[in-house]
Scaffold this motif. Structure first.
Motif, short mmCIF file in Angstrom:
data_model
loop_
_atom_site.label_atom_id
_atom_site.label_comp_id
_atom_site.label_asym_id
_atom_site.label_seq_id
_atom_site.Cartn_x
_atom_site.Cartn_y
_atom_site.Cartn_z
N GLU A 35 -68.30 51.68 42.50
CA GLU A 35 -67.27 50.68 42.76
C GLU A 35 -66.22 51.16 43.76
N ALA A 36 -66.11 52.48 43.96
CA ALA A 36 -65.11 53.04 44.86
C ALA A 36 -65.60 53.14 46.30
N LEU A 37 -66.86 52.84 46.52
CA LEU A 37 -67.46 52.94 47.86
C LEU A 37 -67.81 51.57 48.40
N ARG A 38 -67.83 51.45 49.73
CA ARG A 38 -68.28 50.24 50.42
C ARG A 38 -69.26 50.67 51.49
N LEU A 39 -70.30 49.88 51.69
CA LEU A 39 -71.32 50.14 52.70
C LEU A 39 -71.36 48.96 53.66
N ALA A 40 -71.26 49.24 54.94
CA ALA A 40 -71.36 48.20 55.98
C ALA A 40 -72.59 48.52 56.82
N ILE A 41 -73.47 47.53 56.93
CA ILE A 41 -74.69 47.71 57.72
C ILE A 41 -74.61 46.80 58.94
N GLY A 42 -74.56 47.43 60.10
CA GLY A 42 -74.46 46.69 61.35
C GLY A 42 -75.74 46.78 62.15
N SER A 44 -76.24 48.65 64.78
CA SER A 44 -76.43 49.94 65.43
C SER A 44 -75.93 51.06 64.54
N ARG A 45 -76.16 52.30 64.98
CA ARG A 45 -75.69 53.45 64.21
C ARG A 45 -74.16 53.49 64.17
N LYS A 46 -73.50 53.00 65.21
CA LYS A 46 -72.04 53.01 65.26
C LYS A 46 -71.42 52.01 64.30
N THR A 47 -72.15 50.96 63.98
CA THR A 47 -71.61 49.93 63.10
C THR A 47 -72.20 49.98 61.70
N THR A 48 -72.87 51.06 61.36
CA THR A 48 -73.41 51.24 60.02
C THR A 48 -72.71 52.46 59.41
N PHE A 49 -71.93 52.21 58.35
CA PHE A 49 -71.11 53.27 57.78
C PHE A 49 -70.79 52.97 56.31
N TYR A 50 -70.30 53.99 55.62
CA TYR A 50 -69.76 53.78 54.28
C TYR A 50 -68.31 54.22 54.31
N SER A 51 -67.52 53.67 53.40
CA SER A 51 -66.11 54.01 53.39
C SER A 51 -65.59 54.10 51.96
N PHE A 52 -64.48 54.81 51.83
CA PHE A 52 -63.81 54.95 50.53
C PHE A 52 -62.39 55.43 50.80
N THR A 53 -61.56 55.38 49.77
CA THR A 53 -60.20 55.90 49.85
C THR A 53 -60.17 57.21 49.09
N GLY A 76 -77.76 52.89 44.18
CA GLY A 76 -76.76 53.26 43.19
C GLY A 76 -75.76 52.16 42.89
N GLY A 77 -75.95 50.98 43.49
CA GLY A 77 -75.09 49.84 43.16
C GLY A 77 -73.85 49.69 44.02
N VAL A 78 -73.77 50.37 45.15
CA VAL A 78 -72.62 50.23 46.05
C VAL A 78 -72.67 48.87 46.72
N ARG A 79 -71.53 48.18 46.75
CA ARG A 79 -71.46 46.88 47.39
C ARG A 79 -71.71 47.00 48.88
N THR A 80 -72.52 46.09 49.41
CA THR A 80 -72.96 46.17 50.81
C THR A 80 -72.52 44.93 51.57
N LEU A 81 -72.05 45.16 52.77
CA LEU A 81 -71.66 44.08 53.67
C LEU A 81 -72.56 44.19 54.90
N ARG A 82 -73.25 43.10 55.24
CA ARG A 82 -74.09 43.08 56.44
C ARG A 82 -73.28 42.48 57.58
N LEU A 83 -73.12 43.25 58.63
CA LEU A 83 -72.35 42.82 59.78
C LEU A 83 -73.27 42.13 60.79
N HIS A 84 -72.81 41.00 61.31
CA HIS A 84 -73.57 40.24 62.31
C HIS A 84 -72.71 40.11 63.54
N SER A 85 -73.32 40.20 64.70
CA SER A 85 -72.54 40.05 65.94
C SER A 85 -72.26 38.57 66.20
#
Length: 87
Positions: A35-42, A44-53, A76-85
Motif C-alpha cells: 500500500e505504500a508503493l505506487r507503480l506507473a507503467i508508461g 518507455s523506460r523513462k516513464t515506467t517507475f515506482y515511487s514511495f515516500t 505483490g499487490g502494488v497499485r498500478t497506473l498505466r500512463l498513456h500519451s
C-alpha cells in the motif's frame, strides 16, 4: 491474509507482502507494505517507475522499474497506473 493457490485444489495462507527499499536522500533502509508503493507503467523506460515516500525523512522517491520489478510489484499487490500519451 491472502489465499494463493500453489497447485490446483491446494491453497496456502499468505500474509501481507513486504518490500525492502532504500532512500537515496537519507540512505535509510526499511520495509514497505504494498500500500505504500505506487507503480506507473508508461510507454518507455523513462516513464515506467515506482515511487514511495521515505518513512524516515519524508522524501518522495522515484526509481526506474524494469520488467522484473514490474512483475514483483504487481504480483505483490502494488497499485498500478498505466500512463498513456496524449494525442
Amino acid at each position: 491474509m491472502r489465499n494463493m493457490s500453489v497447485m490446483p485444489g491446494i491453497s496456502e495462507q499468505v500474509g501481507p507482502v513486504i518490500f525492502k527499499a532504500a532512500c537515496p536522500d537519507c540512505r535509510s533502509r526499511f520495509e514497505l507494505a504494498a500500500e505504500a508503493l505506487r507503480l506507473a507503467i508508461g510507454g518507455s523506460r523513462k516513464t515506467t517507475f515506482y515511487s514511495f515516500t521515505c518513512p524516515q525523512c519524508g522524501s518522495s522517491v522515484r526509481k526506474p522499474a524494469g520488467e522484473r520489478i514490474i512483475e514483483l510489484l504487481t504480483g505483490g499487490g502494488v497499485r498500478t497506473l498505466r500512463l498513456h500519451s496524449a494525442l
